[in-house]
Design a protein around this motif. Structure first.
Motif, PDB file in Angstrom:
ATOM      1  N   VAL A 418       0.848  -1.196   0.000  1.00  0.00           N
ATOM      2  CA  VAL A 418       0.000   0.000   0.000  1.00  0.00           C
ATOM      3  C   VAL A 418       0.879   1.241   0.000  1.00  0.00           C
ATOM      4  N   GLY A 419       0.633   2.127  -0.948  1.00  0.00           N
ATOM      5  CA  GLY A 419       1.355   3.394  -1.001  1.00  0.00           C
ATOM      6  C   GLY A 419       0.588   4.465  -0.254  1.00  0.00           C
ATOM      7  N   LYS A 420       0.372   5.582  -0.881  1.00  0.00           N
ATOM      8  CA  LYS A 420      -0.366   6.669  -0.241  1.00  0.00           C
ATOM      9  C   LYS A 420      -1.822   6.262  -0.010  1.00  0.00           C
ATOM     10  N   VAL A 421      -2.360   6.714   1.105  1.00  0.00           N
ATOM     11  CA  VAL A 421      -3.775   6.533   1.429  1.00  0.00           C
ATOM     12  C   VAL A 421      -4.329   7.946   1.598  1.00  0.00           C
ATOM     13  N   LEU A 422      -4.837   8.487   0.514  1.00  0.00           N
ATOM     14  CA  LEU A 422      -5.156   9.908   0.452  1.00  0.00           C
ATOM     15  C   LEU A 422      -6.607  10.180   0.838  1.00  0.00           C
ATOM     16  N   ASN A 423      -6.810  11.204   1.645  1.00  0.00           N
ATOM     17  CA  ASN A 423      -8.143  11.772   1.892  1.00  0.00           C
ATOM     18  C   ASN A 423      -8.143  13.188   1.355  1.00  0.00           C
ATOM     19  N   SER A 424      -9.035  13.482   0.419  1.00  0.00           N
ATOM     20  CA  SER A 424      -9.148  14.821  -0.160  1.00  0.00           C
ATOM     21  C   SER A 424     -10.559  15.348   0.072  1.00  0.00           C
ATOM     22  N   VAL A 425     -10.656  16.604   0.510  1.00  0.00           N
ATOM     23  CA  VAL A 425     -11.936  17.202   0.870  1.00  0.00           C
ATOM     24  C   VAL A 425     -12.143  18.499   0.092  1.00  0.00           C
ATOM     25  N   LEU A 426     -13.336  18.658  -0.472  1.00  0.00           N
ATOM     26  CA  LEU A 426     -13.771  19.924  -1.072  1.00  0.00           C
ATOM     27  C   LEU A 426     -15.009  20.362  -0.310  1.00  0.00           C
ATOM     28  N   PHE A 427     -14.905  21.491   0.397  1.00  0.00           N
ATOM     29  CA  PHE A 427     -15.954  21.976   1.298  1.00  0.00           C
ATOM     30  C   PHE A 427     -16.433  23.328   0.801  1.00  0.00           C
ATOM     31  N   GLU A 428     -17.744  23.448   0.574  1.00  0.00           N
ATOM     32  CA  GLU A 428     -18.307  24.699   0.054  1.00  0.00           C
ATOM     33  C   GLU A 428     -19.494  25.135   0.904  1.00  0.00           C
ATOM     34  N   LEU A 429     -19.487  26.399   1.306  1.00  0.00           N
ATOM     35  CA  LEU A 429     -20.621  27.002   1.999  1.00  0.00           C
ATOM     36  C   LEU A 429     -20.856  28.349   1.346  1.00  0.00           C
ATOM     37  N   LYS A 430     -21.967  28.457   0.611  1.00  0.00           N
ATOM     38  CA  LYS A 430     -22.210  29.638  -0.207  1.00  0.00           C
ATOM     39  C   LYS A 430     -23.656  30.079  -0.096  1.00  0.00           C
ATOM     40  N   ALA A 431     -23.922  31.257  -0.659  1.00  0.00           N
ATOM     41  CA  ALA A 431     -25.304  31.721  -0.760  1.00  0.00           C
ATOM     42  C   ALA A 431     -26.005  30.929  -1.849  1.00  0.00           C
ATOM     43  N   ASP A 432     -27.333  30.859  -1.760  1.00  0.00           N
ATOM     44  CA  ASP A 432     -28.101  30.150  -2.762  1.00  0.00           C
ATOM     45  C   ASP A 432     -27.897  30.800  -4.117  1.00  0.00           C
ATOM     46  N   GLU A 433     -27.763  29.985  -5.152  1.00  0.00           N
ATOM     47  CA  GLU A 433     -27.532  30.520  -6.494  1.00  0.00           C
ATOM     48  C   GLU A 433     -28.712  31.369  -6.943  1.00  0.00           C
ATOM     49  N   GLY A 434     -28.384  32.429  -7.670  1.00  0.00           N
ATOM     50  CA  GLY A 434     -29.420  33.292  -8.200  1.00  0.00           C
ATOM     51  C   GLY A 434     -29.789  34.449  -7.309  1.00  0.00           C
ATOM     52  N   GLU A 435     -29.265  34.498  -6.080  1.00  0.00           N
ATOM     53  CA  GLU A 435     -29.571  35.588  -5.165  1.00  0.00           C
ATOM     54  C   GLU A 435     -28.627  36.754  -5.410  1.00  0.00           C
ATOM     55  N   GLU A 436     -29.174  37.941  -5.473  1.00  0.00           N
ATOM     56  CA  GLU A 436     -28.355  39.127  -5.653  1.00  0.00           C
ATOM     57  C   GLU A 436     -27.711  39.514  -4.342  1.00  0.00           C
ATOM     58  N   PRO A 437     -26.426  39.962  -4.360  1.00  0.00           N
ATOM     59  CA  PRO A 437     -25.782  40.402  -3.119  1.00  0.00           C
ATOM     60  C   PRO A 437     -26.539  41.563  -2.490  1.00  0.00           C
ATOM     61  N   THR A 438     -26.636  41.542  -1.195  1.00  0.00           N
ATOM     62  CA  THR A 438     -27.276  42.625  -0.468  1.00  0.00           C
ATOM     63  C   THR A 438     -26.376  43.060   0.658  1.00  0.00           C
ATOM     64  N   GLU A 439     -26.669  44.209   1.231  1.00  0.00           N
ATOM     65  CA  GLU A 439     -25.851  44.745   2.314  1.00  0.00           C
ATOM     66  C   GLU A 439     -26.383  44.383   3.684  1.00  0.00           C
ATOM     67  N   SER A 440     -27.527  43.749   3.749  1.00  0.00           N
ATOM     68  CA  SER A 440     -28.069  43.379   5.058  1.00  0.00           C
ATOM     69  C   SER A 440     -28.947  42.158   4.919  1.00  0.00           C
ATOM     70  N   ALA A 441     -29.021  41.412   5.977  1.00  0.00           N
ATOM     71  CA  ALA A 441     -29.893  40.240   6.022  1.00  0.00           C
ATOM     72  C   ALA A 441     -31.202  40.623   6.707  1.00  0.00           C
ATOM     73  N   GLN A 442     -32.197  39.806   6.494  1.00  0.00           N
ATOM     74  CA  GLN A 442     -33.509  40.057   7.078  1.00  0.00           C
ATOM     75  C   GLN A 442     -33.424  40.062   8.598  1.00  0.00           C
ATOM     76  N   GLN A 443     -34.013  41.065   9.233  1.00  0.00           N
ATOM     77  CA  GLN A 443     -33.998  41.174  10.693  1.00  0.00           C
ATOM     78  C   GLN A 443     -35.180  40.400  11.272  1.00  0.00           C
ATOM     79  N   PRO A 444     -34.922  39.393  12.103  1.00  0.00           N
ATOM     80  CA  PRO A 444     -36.033  38.623  12.663  1.00  0.00           C
ATOM     81  C   PRO A 444     -36.799  39.430  13.695  1.00  0.00           C
ATOM     82  N   ASP A 445     -38.056  39.030  13.911  1.00  0.00           N
ATOM     83  CA  ASP A 445     -38.857  39.679  14.937  1.00  0.00           C
ATOM     84  C   ASP A 445     -38.350  39.273  16.316  1.00  0.00           C
ATOM     85  N   GLY A 446     -38.634  40.077  17.321  1.00  0.00           N
ATOM     86  CA  GLY A 446     -38.266  39.729  18.685  1.00  0.00           C
ATOM     87  C   GLY A 446     -37.209  40.663  19.239  1.00  0.00           C
ATOM     88  N   PRO A 447     -36.469  40.230  20.262  1.00  0.00           N
ATOM     89  CA  PRO A 447     -35.484  41.082  20.931  1.00  0.00           C
ATOM     90  C   PRO A 447     -34.406  41.554  19.960  1.00  0.00           C
TER      91      PRO A 447
END
Length: 483
Positions: A418-447
């Motif tokens: 057995v030679g190399k035993v490789l683990n390769s990871v590609l991790f992506e966390l992004k905004a949903d496709e098609g959404e336009e960039p905005t300067e603020s997120a929706q403010q939830p109700d409450g405190p």
């Protein structure tokens, strides 16, 4: 004021204790008999061994052979289907394996982090891929290698009877459930879907024959197994280039940490490739540009803006915060931003993640807070990591576990190296496709919302509550160099 080191310990203890509480509570409830051979299975196994049937083998096709591209949506559907109609024993078995892979993952992550430079863009490890790779080798091993692998996976091996031995098929089946639970919950309550794809490449020297039962047995861990042959010895760098080109063509994943060299004399390479993709809910998370600071310099990068009710904990004596951001009913993104971020990351990563830590939530209740409304700003992420398990085994003082003397007779009757035993990871966390960039997120109700901005190096994990499994552990020092 308490020293920074003490605050870091408390922050990480709280995070990991929260993640591991369920596992710690279950340790005495779900014993190892869920994962070992039953008496009836042992009798059947003994009978089949006495008859000694010759297992069918095959020679992998050349790497130039055409291959159907990976269908990631079909892989996701298979994982979701695996969680339908689960019985209680299936869930208990998944929880046990989740606990085992967490402990092994923390141990290997600590060793791996010691080699990461604080100046590097990002670093990531997948405990599930690591555990699954080692469990796959266990499936193909005979004693004494099988016993050593079993002990390393976390199951005591003092007793040598059949009913004390891990059943590799049960372990990989539980791992399949763990993978399915992560993505199956991604679409709950209007949340966007999560994607998790695992592909294994078995690259062999020409003429080497693999056993069909072993390759079929990998399916629960990696439904796509690519068996290919090529010359591994004449020009190792050229062989690595061919493997990288082949893998990218089949998966479509562009990884910046490709295999380099294959090791002298190798006849088998075992490469595990994992891709995770989390897309944010457009109703809550939007794309924007914010500054991220690294070593007193900053740059504007794409950020995710999220507003919601999150579990969090903040230490009064330091300006840091840790939190859990839901990605579905049971999947969570765990975040830790220590003070003095780059130096702090190094300190946190070298902590020993032990069972005592995992069980300590109650003793840390004085620093944990109830859920509250938070506006979170954090970088959009595309992270890549690649590491050789042979190097990690050497650091764990087990350099010969998968070495030339390893007994892997269930993988092939041929002499394996057995030679190399490789683990390769590609991790992506992004905004949903098609959404336009905005300067603020929706403010939830409450405190009034607590403003939290991850604009300097931080640590993260992806956690699934039903199985208690940590799927990814990593850090982000510079998002611009992480892609």
């Amino acid at each position: 004021m308490a020293p920074a080191g003490a605050s870091l310990r408390a922050a990480v203890l709280c995070l990991l204790a929260w993640a591991g509480l369920a596992a710690a509570d279950r340790v005495y409830i779900h014993p190892f008999h869920l994962l070992v051979y039953s008496e009836s299975s042992c009798e059947q196994l003994e009978k089949s061994n006495a008859e000694a049937p010759k297992e069918p083998t095959f020679t992998p096709v050349p790497i130039q052979a055409k291959t159907t591209p990976v269908d990631e949506e079909a892989l996701r559907e298979q994982l979701v289907l695996a969680t339908e109609g689960l019985e209680e024993e299936d869930r208990l078995r998944a929880a046990k394996v989740g606990m085992m892979l967490n402990f092994l993952g923390f141990h290997m992550y600590r060793m791996l982090s010691e080699s990461w430079s604080t100046a590097s863009g990002a670093a990531i490890l997948s405990p599930t891929a690591l555990f699954g790779t080692l469990a796959s080798f266990y499936l193909g091993a005979l004693d004494p290698t099988a016993s050593r692998l079993q002990a390393f996976l976390g199951v005591p091996g003092e007793a040598q009877g059949c009913t004390s031995r891990l059943d590799g098929h049960k372990v990989l089946s539980a791992l399949h459930t763990i993978q399915g639970l992560l993505v199956a919950q991604g679409g709950a309550s209007g949340q966007p879907r999560l994607l998790l794809s695992t592909v294994v490449g078995l690259f062999t020297a020409p003429g080497l024959r693999l056993k069909e039962p072993f390759v079929r047995g990998l399916a629960p861990f990696a439904p796509i197994t690519l068996e290919r042959s090529l010359d591994l010895s004449t020009d190792p760098d050229l062989a690595a280039e061919k493997i990288n080109a082949f893998t990218q063509a089949v998966t479509g994943w562009k990884m910046n940490s490709p295999l380099s060299g294959v090791g002298p004399g190798s006849t088998l390479l075992f490469n595990t490739y994992v891709r995770f993709q989390g897309k944010t809910n457009p109703a809550e998370l939007r794309s924007g540009l914010r500054r991220f600071w690294v070593d007193n310099t900053s740059a504007k990068i794409p950020m995710l803006l999220s507003a919601g009710t999150f579990q969090h904990w903040r230490l009064a004596w330091e300006n840091n915060i840790s939190m859990s951001v839901p990605l579905g009913r049971a999947a969570c993104l765990l975040l830790v931003q220590p003070p003095s971020a780059c130096r702090a990351c190094s300190k946190v990563e070298t902590l020993s993640f032990s069972t005592t830590v995992m069980a300590g939530k109650r003793s840390l209740s004085h620093v944990c807070h109830p859920p509250r409304t938070i506006r979170l700003t954090m970088p959009q992420l595309t992270l890549q990591g690649s590491y050789d398990l042979q190097d990690l085994l050497a650091q764990a003082r087990l350099p010969t576990l998968l070495g030339a003397e390893a007994n892997l007779g269930k993988i092939s009757d041929d002499q394996l190296r057995v030679g190399k035993v490789l683990n390769s990871v590609l991790f992506e966390l992004k905004a949903d496709e098609g959404e336009e960039p905005t300067e603020s997120a929706q403010q939830p109700d409450g405190p009034e919302a607590l403003e939290v901005t991850l604009n300097s190096p931080f640590l993260f994990a992806i956690y699934e509550q039903d199985s208690t499994a940590l799927h990814f552990l990593g850090r982000v020092a510079n998002p611009l160099s992480a892609a």
